[in-house]
Design a protein around this motif. Structure first.
Motif, PDB file in Angstrom:
ATOM      1  N   LEU A  74       0.849   1.437  38.320  1.00 59.42           N
ATOM      2  CA  LEU A  74       2.007   2.157  37.784  1.00 59.42           C
ATOM      3  C   LEU A  74       3.046   2.461  38.857  1.00 59.42           C
ATOM      4  CD1 LEU A  74       0.264   4.598  35.306  1.00 59.42           C
ATOM      5  CD2 LEU A  74       1.437   2.462  34.811  1.00 59.42           C
ATOM      6  N   ASN A  75       2.593   2.705  40.070  1.00 60.88           N
ATOM      7  CA  ASN A  75       3.531   2.972  41.154  1.00 60.88           C
ATOM      8  C   ASN A  75       4.396   1.737  41.419  1.00 60.88           C
ATOM      9  OD1 ASN A  75       4.691   4.620  43.100  1.00 60.88           O
ATOM     10  ND2 ASN A  75       3.353   3.844  44.714  1.00 60.88           N
ATOM     11  N   ARG A  76       3.775   0.566  41.418  1.00 58.79           N
ATOM     12  CA  ARG A  76       4.522  -0.677  41.630  1.00 58.79           C
ATOM     13  C   ARG A  76       5.501  -0.915  40.478  1.00 58.79           C
ATOM     14  NH1 ARG A  76       0.754  -5.442  42.770  1.00 58.79           N
ATOM     15  NH2 ARG A  76       0.532  -4.298  44.706  1.00 58.79           N
ATOM     16  N   PHE A  77       5.062  -0.632  39.258  1.00 58.52           N
ATOM     17  CA  PHE A  77       5.921  -0.787  38.080  1.00 58.52           C
ATOM     18  C   PHE A  77       7.118   0.158  38.158  1.00 58.52           C
ATOM     19  CE2 PHE A  77       7.076   0.495  33.753  1.00 58.52           C
ATOM     20  CZ  PHE A  77       7.426  -0.747  33.230  1.00 58.52           C
ATOM     21  N   ARG A  78       6.887   1.396  38.549  1.00 55.47           N
ATOM     22  CA  ARG A  78       7.959   2.385  38.670  1.00 55.47           C
ATOM     23  C   ARG A  78       8.974   1.956  39.729  1.00 55.47           C
ATOM     24  NH1 ARG A  78       8.762   6.173  42.313  1.00 55.47           N
ATOM     25  NH2 ARG A  78       6.688   5.938  43.172  1.00 55.47           N
ATOM     26  N   LYS A  79       8.488   1.471  40.865  1.00 51.27           N
ATOM     27  CA  LYS A  79       9.380   1.039  41.934  1.00 51.27           C
ATOM     28  C   LYS A  79      10.187  -0.194  41.522  1.00 51.27           C
ATOM     29  CE  LYS A  79       6.909   2.939  45.874  1.00 51.27           C
ATOM     30  NZ  LYS A  79       6.279   2.642  47.169  1.00 51.27           N
ATOM     31  N   ALA A  80       9.584  -1.105  40.803  1.00 50.11           N
ATOM     32  CA  ALA A  80      10.295  -2.301  40.343  1.00 50.11           C
ATOM     33  C   ALA A  80      11.387  -1.921  39.354  1.00 50.11           C
ATOM     34  CB  ALA A  80       9.316  -3.285  39.705  1.00 50.11           C
ATOM     35  N   ARG A  81      11.095  -0.974  38.469  1.00 45.51           N
ATOM     36  CA  ARG A  81      12.094  -0.532  37.508  1.00 45.51           C
ATOM     37  C   ARG A  81      13.248   0.161  38.221  1.00 45.51           C
ATOM     38  NH1 ARG A  81       9.908   3.394  33.282  1.00 45.51           N
ATOM     39  NH2 ARG A  81      10.051   4.760  35.078  1.00 45.51           N
ATOM     40  N   ALA A  82      12.951   0.992  39.220  1.00 50.05           N
ATOM     41  CA  ALA A  82      13.990   1.675  39.986  1.00 50.05           C
ATOM     42  C   ALA A  82      14.847   0.668  40.748  1.00 50.05           C
ATOM     43  CB  ALA A  82      13.367   2.678  40.954  1.00 50.05           C
ATOM     44  N   LYS A  83      14.231  -0.374  41.278  1.00 50.18           N
ATOM     45  CA  LYS A  83      14.972  -1.403  41.998  1.00 50.18           C
ATOM     46  C   LYS A  83      15.909  -2.148  41.060  1.00 50.18           C
ATOM     47  CE  LYS A  83      14.285  -5.275  45.133  1.00 50.18           C
ATOM     48  NZ  LYS A  83      13.298  -6.123  45.819  1.00 50.18           N
ATOM     49  N   ALA A  84      15.457  -2.438  39.853  1.00 50.49           N
ATOM     50  CA  ALA A  84      16.304  -3.113  38.871  1.00 50.49           C
ATOM     51  C   ALA A  84      17.472  -2.222  38.467  1.00 50.49           C
ATOM     52  CB  ALA A  84      15.473  -3.496  37.652  1.00 50.49           C
TER      53      ALA A  84
END
Length: 58
Positions: free
Chosen positions: A7-17
């Protein structure tokens, strides 16, 4: 059973997008030359004058 997601990786990817999308919008908004801005402003004024010229009086 589904795959395990970090979930941490998913959250960071969404923030980057989201940041990338905001950067694109800022490039379009602020990354224009003075000539581009003047041309767009003149075009807007011309269209407004044309529209006002054909407007029927009530």
């Amino acid at each position: 059973m589904g795959d395990v997601i970090n979930l941490n990786r998913f959250r960071k990817a969404r923030a980057k997008a989201d940041r990338a999308q905001e950067a694109d919008a800022n490039r379009a908004k602020f990354g224009r030359t003075v000539a581009d801005k003047a041309r767009d402003e003149a075009d807007t004024a011309r269209r407004k004058a044309l529209l006002d010229g054909v407007k029927l009086e009530e």
